[in-house]
Write a protein that holds these residues in place. Structure first.
Motif, PDB file in Angstrom:
ATOM      1  N   GLU A 183       0.830  -1.206   0.000  1.00  0.00           N
ATOM      2  CA  GLU A 183       0.000   0.000   0.000  1.00  0.00           C
ATOM      3  C   GLU A 183       0.864   1.256   0.000  1.00  0.00           C
ATOM      4  O   GLU A 183       0.528   2.255  -0.648  1.00  0.00           O
ATOM      5  CB  GLU A 183      -0.932  -0.009   1.218  1.00  0.00           C
ATOM      6  N   MET A 184       1.966   1.206   0.728  1.00  0.00           N
ATOM      7  CA  MET A 184       2.860   2.360   0.755  1.00  0.00           C
ATOM      8  C   MET A 184       3.430   2.632  -0.635  1.00  0.00           C
ATOM      9  O   MET A 184       3.509   3.787  -1.079  1.00  0.00           O
ATOM     10  CB  MET A 184       3.983   2.112   1.768  1.00  0.00           C
ATOM     11  N   LYS A 186       2.053   1.913  -3.462  1.00  0.00           N
ATOM     12  CA  LYS A 186       0.972   2.471  -4.284  1.00  0.00           C
ATOM     13  C   LYS A 186       0.795   3.960  -4.001  1.00  0.00           C
ATOM     14  O   LYS A 186       0.661   4.777  -4.920  1.00  0.00           O
ATOM     15  CB  LYS A 186      -0.338   1.726  -4.005  1.00  0.00           C
ATOM     16  N   LYS A 187       0.799   4.329  -2.725  1.00  0.00           N
ATOM     17  CA  LYS A 187       0.620   5.736  -2.365  1.00  0.00           C
ATOM     18  C   LYS A 187       1.739   6.608  -2.923  1.00  0.00           C
ATOM     19  O   LYS A 187       1.519   7.774  -3.264  1.00  0.00           O
ATOM     20  CB  LYS A 187       0.554   5.878  -0.845  1.00  0.00           C
ATOM     21  N   ARG A 188       2.931   6.042  -3.016  1.00  0.00           N
ATOM     22  CA  ARG A 188       4.071   6.818  -3.517  1.00  0.00           C
ATOM     23  C   ARG A 188       4.128   6.837  -5.040  1.00  0.00           C
ATOM     24  O   ARG A 188       4.977   7.504  -5.621  1.00  0.00           O
ATOM     25  CB  ARG A 188       5.379   6.248  -2.960  1.00  0.00           C
ATOM     26  N   TYR A 456      10.785   5.201   3.016  1.00  0.00           N
ATOM     27  CA  TYR A 456       9.744   5.420   4.026  1.00  0.00           C
ATOM     28  C   TYR A 456      10.358   5.886   5.345  1.00  0.00           C
ATOM     29  O   TYR A 456       9.888   6.854   5.960  1.00  0.00           O
ATOM     30  CB  TYR A 456       8.940   4.139   4.235  1.00  0.00           C
TER      31      TYR A 456
END
Length: 556
Positions: A183-184, A186-188, A456
């Motif tokens: 998910e991280m 994807k967000k980036r 991150y």
């Protein structure tokens, strides 16, 4: 199963494990042991093969041991290769001699040969220190394997390695944090979308054109899982246990059942027959029952080995001394200053062990990049990040001569699973983080293998979070032993190249401080300062206990 942490009178005991096998499998299904000191001292252990147990009928399996005090545990380690049910564990005092029932293999002993090796190198066929994937496909297929048996995980992880060799398209959920990192990403914006695959086995049908067939492992010989991993990469075939092979309508490319009696014979065959087709710039030391890293190993055709320790070395297929001496031959054939992935330890006395393993690798000018429970490296390594910069720290306080100053540093960042699964995700989310200055060790290799994970941490760091290079540079090694097997004139050149690699990747992560281990010679400490010109601070005390401040300093 673990516990109950009871304290008893010293003496001989036998634990009776009442359990039953729920399905017909031949593989190793569990390891039983008795231990104290929370697993730091194993009193006895026993391997359970499915082939030795009746199906759907309770049996009692005895485990005798000598107890000298401490909080006792009687544990069951489930291997994920077949379902078992444990009903109870009964403990009895035992009168008599146990020497024939408690078995320990001697610690594997390297021969010390070859030695006086000449400097060895060859052109690297990829740009970076590690081979890396292309950028992931815009949409990743995501399959959750967390509740699948290990044998199915092994098959599907090998498929992931083959498919992602062209371009990362498959992402598998194996660890509790895998979904979070996905998910991280994807967000980036590194991944545009994901598509859930509800039946992971459908992936085999979808990518059938990329698979030649199956490599069938031998349930009675653990090394064949590592041999199958190498053959999977070379032959473009899937790793399959016999039971999986019976379920899949695919041709058998190689059947490893019954080909060898001992692990060392299997590894020797792989060295003699497969080495020319494998990657010469990365190697992996991996417990045969660990599955996570294998997508990357298949993808890049990496040699995989294991050296048995005092517990697993008692099995009839193990020969620890011969195994370590075969690996001496192989390590001598490889270029200097290359990484060893995986880990040489899989529990107390299972495997050669961390210290002896790192010493062996260091002597041959190899460094360990711990990665046993790293999943999806065939995806992570393709995230296109070249340089990272952490936030600027606050100015240091003015120093006063009548005060003693401390720095607090979190260790073990040289192990990539610490960054992806274990310590860091949990500690990093603590509400206390950021309230006081704290150092976090991190491997310079992380920017090549898990760049999005490093990004991150850097992006969410506070001014009180400082990053420094983990032991002992680009990878975990003991500088006192580094290059010891090579001729004296070549050792300096080898260590200079190690420091140059360290400097290059420290610079890409803006690391200016380093924590080093296994180093006592002042001239080597001085060479860190000379070989890494921007080095600001050096902590050469990892693992050392001292009685005074003066014992903790190293005049150079």
């Amino acid at each position: 199963l673990y516990g109950p942490y009871v304290e008893l009178e010293q003496g001989n005991y036998v634990a009776l494990f009442r359990l039953k096998l729920l399905e017909d499998v031949e593989e190793m299904v569990a390891r039983l042991d008795a231990c104290v000191r929370y697993g730091q001292e194993v009193l006895n252990a026993h391997t359970l093969l499915g082939a030795d147990l009746p199906v759907n009928r309770y049996v009692r399996v005895p485990l005798p041991f000598r107890y000298f005090g401490g909080k006792l545990e009687c544990r069951v380690w489930w291997m994920g290769m077949g379902s078992i049910r444990v009903d109870r564990v009964d403990l009895f005092r035992f009168e008599g001699d146990l020497k024939d029932f408690i078995k320990r293999a001697p610690q594997p002993k390297p021969s010390g040969k070859p030695r006086e090796l000449a400097y060895r190198t060859e052109p690297r066929p990829f740009a970076d220190l590690f081979p890396r994937s292309r950028a992931p496909a815009p949409t990743l297929l995501v399959a959750d394997l967390r509740h699948y048996p290990l044998e199915w995980q092994m098959t599907l992880v090998s498929l992931q390695g083959l498919v992602n060799r062209r371009r990362p398209q498959i992402y598998l959920l194996l660890n509790p944090t895998d979904e979070w990192w996905l998910e991280m990403m994807k967000k980036r914006g590194w991944i545009e979308a994901t598509q859930e695959v509800t039946d992971p086995k459908e992936l085999i049908s979808r990518y059938r054109s990329m698979v030649r067939g199956l490599i069938v492992t031998d349930p009675k010989l653990p090394a064949t899982k590592n041999i199958a991993t190498m053959l999977s990469g070379v032959e473009n075939a899937l790793i399959a246990s016999p039971s999986i092979a019976r379920q899949l309508d695919l041709p058998i490319v190689a059947d490893l059942r019954g080909r060898w009696k001992r692990n060392v014979d299997a590894y020797r065959w792989a060295f003699e027959k497969l080495w020319a087709q494998l990657n010469h710039h990365v190697i992996a030391c991996l417990y045969p029952y660990h599955v996570w890293l294998r997508d990357y190993l298949v993808q890049h055709r990496i040699f995989v080995f294991w050296i048995s320790g005092r517990v697993d070395g008692v099995e009839p297929y193990a020969s620890p001394d011969e195994e370590v001496r075969l690996m001496e031959r192989l390590l001598a054939q490889m270029p200097v200053n290359i990484p060893v992935m995986g880990y040489p330890w899989a529990g107390k006395d299972v495997g050669i062990g961390e210290g002896p393993g790192v010493t062996l690798f260091s002597e041959f000018a190899k460094f360990l990049v711990g990665s046993i429970t790293c999943s999806n490296l065939s995806v992570h390594s393709g995230i296109p990040i070249k340089v990272l910069r952490p936030p600027s720290p606050p100015p240091p306080p003015p120093l006063e001569r009548d005060k003693v100053y401390f720095t607090f540093i979190i260790s073990d960042g040289d192990n990539l699973p610490v960054l992806t699964v274990h310590n860091f995700p949990q500690l990093w989310r603590s509400k206390l983080r950021g309230r006081f200055p704290l150092g976090w060790t991190i491997s310079p290799s992380a920017i090549l293998l898990i760049p999005a994970v490093v990004e991150y941490y850097y992006r969410t760091a506070t001014a009180n979070d400082a990053f420094l290079c983990a032991v002992s540079g680009i990878g975990y090694c003991y500088p006192d032993h580094y290059g010891k097997r090579f001729r004296q004139p070549d050792r300096e050149r080898i260590f200079e190249e190690f420091l140059a690699l360290t400097a290059t990747h420290m610079k890409s992560m803006a690391l200016k401080d380093a924590w080093i281990m296994g180093i006592t010679r002042p001239e080597l400490i001085q060479r860190y300062a000379q070989g890494i010109p921007f080095l600001r601070a050096l902590f050469p005390d990892y693992g050392r206990r001292v009685r005074s401040y003066y014992e903790a300093t190293y005049p150079t």
